[in-house]
Enzyme design. Structure first.
Site, PDB file in Angstrom:
ATOM      1  N   ASP A 119      36.540   9.716  -7.860  1.00 28.89           N
ATOM      2  CA  ASP A 119      36.850   9.144  -6.555  1.00 28.89           C
ATOM      3  C   ASP A 119      38.354   8.903  -6.474  1.00 28.89           C
ATOM      4  O   ASP A 119      39.072   8.960  -7.474  1.00 28.89           O
ATOM      5  CB  ASP A 119      36.044   7.879  -6.279  1.00 28.89           C
ATOM      6  CG  ASP A 119      36.273   6.770  -7.290  1.00 28.89           C
ATOM      7  OD1 ASP A 119      37.243   6.850  -8.052  1.00 28.89           O
ATOM      8  OD2 ASP A 119      35.486   5.811  -7.302  1.00 28.89           O
ATOM      9  N   GLY A 152      40.926   4.690  -3.847  1.00 30.23           N
ATOM     10  CA  GLY A 152      41.209   3.894  -2.660  1.00 30.23           C
ATOM     11  C   GLY A 152      40.392   2.619  -2.587  1.00 30.23           C
ATOM     12  O   GLY A 152      40.915   1.540  -2.283  1.00 30.23           O
ATOM     13  N   GLN A 205      34.773   7.604   7.659  1.00 30.79           N
ATOM     14  CA  GLN A 205      34.796   6.153   7.805  1.00 30.79           C
ATOM     15  C   GLN A 205      34.416   5.782   9.239  1.00 30.79           C
ATOM     16  O   GLN A 205      33.965   6.624  10.004  1.00 30.79           O
ATOM     17  CB  GLN A 205      36.167   5.612   7.413  1.00 30.79           C
ATOM     18  CG  GLN A 205      36.503   5.755   5.943  1.00 30.79           C
ATOM     19  CD  GLN A 205      35.689   4.810   5.058  1.00 30.79           C
ATOM     20  OE1 GLN A 205      34.969   3.927   5.529  1.00 30.79           O
ATOM     21  NE2 GLN A 205      35.795   4.996   3.744  1.00 30.79           N
ATOM     22  N   ASP A 233      26.135   7.906  -5.890  1.00 29.98           N
ATOM     23  CA  ASP A 233      26.647   7.302  -7.123  1.00 29.98           C
ATOM     24  C   ASP A 233      26.576   5.796  -6.977  1.00 29.98           C
ATOM     25  O   ASP A 233      26.590   5.273  -5.865  1.00 29.98           O
ATOM     26  CB  ASP A 233      28.096   7.708  -7.393  1.00 29.98           C
ATOM     27  CG  ASP A 233      29.073   6.827  -6.626  1.00 29.98           C
ATOM     28  OD1 ASP A 233      29.614   5.870  -7.226  1.00 29.98           O
ATOM     29  OD2 ASP A 233      29.288   7.075  -5.413  1.00 29.98           O
ATOM     30  N   CYS A 291       6.690   4.130 -17.147  1.00 28.43           N
ATOM     31  CA  CYS A 291       7.869   4.913 -17.546  1.00 28.43           C
ATOM     32  C   CYS A 291       7.641   5.516 -18.922  1.00 28.43           C
ATOM     33  O   CYS A 291       7.131   4.846 -19.832  1.00 28.43           O
ATOM     34  CB  CYS A 291       9.109   4.015 -17.549  1.00 28.43           C
ATOM     35  SG  CYS A 291      10.624   4.845 -18.088  1.00 28.43           S
ATOM     36  N   CYS A 326      10.234   6.922 -20.738  1.00 26.12           N
ATOM     37  CA  CYS A 326      11.535   7.130 -21.381  1.00 26.12           C
ATOM     38  C   CYS A 326      11.491   6.681 -22.843  1.00 26.12           C
ATOM     39  O   CYS A 326      10.549   6.000 -23.283  1.00 26.12           O
ATOM     40  CB  CYS A 326      12.636   6.397 -20.618  1.00 26.12           C
ATOM     41  SG  CYS A 326      12.753   4.620 -20.934  1.00 26.12           S
ATOM     42  N   CYS A 330      10.970   2.849 -23.324  1.00 28.22           N
ATOM     43  CA  CYS A 330       9.624   2.362 -23.027  1.00 28.22           C
ATOM     44  C   CYS A 330       8.594   2.855 -24.040  1.00 28.22           C
ATOM     45  O   CYS A 330       7.563   2.208 -24.252  1.00 28.22           O
ATOM     46  CB  CYS A 330       9.231   2.751 -21.604  1.00 28.22           C
ATOM     47  SG  CYS A 330      10.146   1.826 -20.338  1.00 28.22           S
ATOM     48  N   HIS A 379      17.355   2.758 -20.200  1.00 33.81           N
ATOM     49  CA  HIS A 379      16.153   2.738 -19.352  1.00 33.81           C
ATOM     50  C   HIS A 379      16.500   2.829 -17.879  1.00 33.81           C
ATOM     51  O   HIS A 379      15.863   3.598 -17.131  1.00 33.81           O
ATOM     52  CB  HIS A 379      15.337   1.471 -19.609  1.00 33.81           C
ATOM     53  CG  HIS A 379      14.288   1.252 -18.561  1.00 33.81           C
ATOM     54  ND1 HIS A 379      13.092   1.938 -18.545  1.00 33.81           N
ATOM     55  CD2 HIS A 379      14.293   0.472 -17.445  1.00 33.81           C
ATOM     56  CE1 HIS A 379      12.394   1.580 -17.475  1.00 33.81           C
ATOM     57  NE2 HIS A 379      13.096   0.693 -16.788  1.00 33.81           N
TER      58      HIS A 379
END
Length: 376
Positions: free
Chosen positions: A93, A96, A190, A267, A305, A307, A310, A336
């Protein structure tokens, strides 16, 4: 152009898009969530772990890397990809938002912004040209134009001047860009919550024919219903053959609603930030693992989950680690949370492909405890 967006399928039920974004460092399946690696690292995670989770692209921050280690060091290292040992795509980014949000003392002028470093207090200056120069040195696949992100709420006249300045700065960014062959420059729409200003900003930026467009100035304190309304009239103004990026959004419900409204990229620091405070994302809503109620809970963070965390660790153990300030606790909650969001995006893509995204949303909401809080 450095990137190419390929529209693969449009969900017949919701109108959401399934796409493939071709970049110099690989193809990205969209819609996509980008973990945030502010200082060239996603906190508590290794690049190898991110790959195992299915992360296709990460975000780093121009402002923070400008302050340390500095763009010259990153350039000497061979660019951001080599510096952080990440061979997939990167987006930076413009810095700003940080210039405006982290510096209590700043002065906005037509040439740029004078501000003080949040680290040292040193007086610094950032212009559109400087932001592009830094990002050219960092070498990310996608870079962002330097813009002014108006706060919420803000008076109409202030936002009107901000939109005009953002357009002028975008034109200067285009003129300053020196690596168009391998870095795609995105513009940022914007306009706050004012429809005519959003339309003006989109129209002026689309005239620049940039490789992609972001919607900025949302998720800055406004109610989610307002954000969704702004998206509904802003996204259709952006080119259908280019990626659309909603900046700073990462709660599960906002990701689903953003995709339904035509967004391809997201993001947010949310999953890693709340993880460091002992908060985890689950299919039933947020869970604060530090709570005493989990001291003898030997089940997984989320029973739905699959993962690594988990499958292998209990709520009681992770609570113990967090309460004891053990580093492993933060690593496990972070792992996680990222796994949860990246898997959610994979499920969203599957639902789009199968023309059932609205059904997926309804089923998700049926067990997910909605939060009024802006951040979660």
């Amino acid at each position: 152009m450095a990137i190419r967006f390929e529209l693969v399928h449009v969900c017949r039920q919701s109108g959401a898009r399934l796409g493939r974004l071709h970049t110099p460092h690989g193809v990205i399946d969209t819609p996509v969530f980008m973990p945030v690696g502010t200082l060239a690292t996603v906190k508590a995670m290794t690049p190898e772990e991110l790959k195992a989770l299915g992360a296709q692209i990460v975000l780093s921050n121009t402002y923070h890397l400008y302050l340390r280690p500095g763009p010259d060091i990153v350039r000497e290292a061979g660019g951001l990809h080599r510096f952080m040992n990440w061979d997939r795509a990167i987006l930076t980014d413009s810095g700003g938002f940080q210039v405006f949000s982290l510096s209590p003392l700043r002065k906005i002028e037509e040439e740029g912004v004078t501000f003080r470093s949040h680290l040292s207090g040193e007086k610094l200056f950032m212009s559109p040209e400087k932001a592009i120069e830094i990002q050219n040195a960092l070498g990310a696949d996608i870079i962002m134009a330097f813009d002014e992100c108006a706060p919420y709420p803000a008076e109409y006249e202030y936002v009107k001047q901000s939109v005009a300045r953002t357009t002028r700065w975008a034109r200067r960014c285009v003129a300053a860009h020196r690596r168009a062959e391998d870095q795609a420059l995105f513009g940022i729409v914007q306009g706050g919550v004012y429809r005519d200003l959003r339309e003006q900003s989109a129209r002026e930026l689309v005239e620049l024919d940039l490789p992609g467009y972001a919607v900025g100035g949302l998720s800055v304190g406004e109610p989610k219903a307002v954000m969704y309304e702004v998206l509904e009239y802003t996204v259709p103004l952006l080119p259908a053959d280019k990626p659309r990026y909603l900046m700073g959004v990462g709660s599960p419900d906002a990701l689903i609603e953003g995709v339904i409204r035509g967004i391809d990229m997201f993001d947010c620091v949310l999953p890693t930030r709340v993880a460091r405070n002992g908060t985890v994302m689950t299919t039933e809503g947020r869970l604060v693992i530090k709570s005493a109620r989990y001291a003898r809970d030997f089940g997984p963070l989320d029973p739905h989950c699959n993962c690594y965390v988990c499958r292998n660790y209990t709520r009681a153990y992770i609570r113990h680690l967090i309460k004891a300030d053990e580093i492993l606790g933060i690593r496990l909650t972070t792992y996680h949370n990222l796994a949860f969001l990246l898997n959610l995006m994979a499920e969203i893509r599957r639902a789009i492909r199968e023309d059932r995204l609205l059904d997926f949303r309804d089923a998700f909401y049926a067990r997910y405890r909605m939060e009024e809080d802006r951040a979660f």
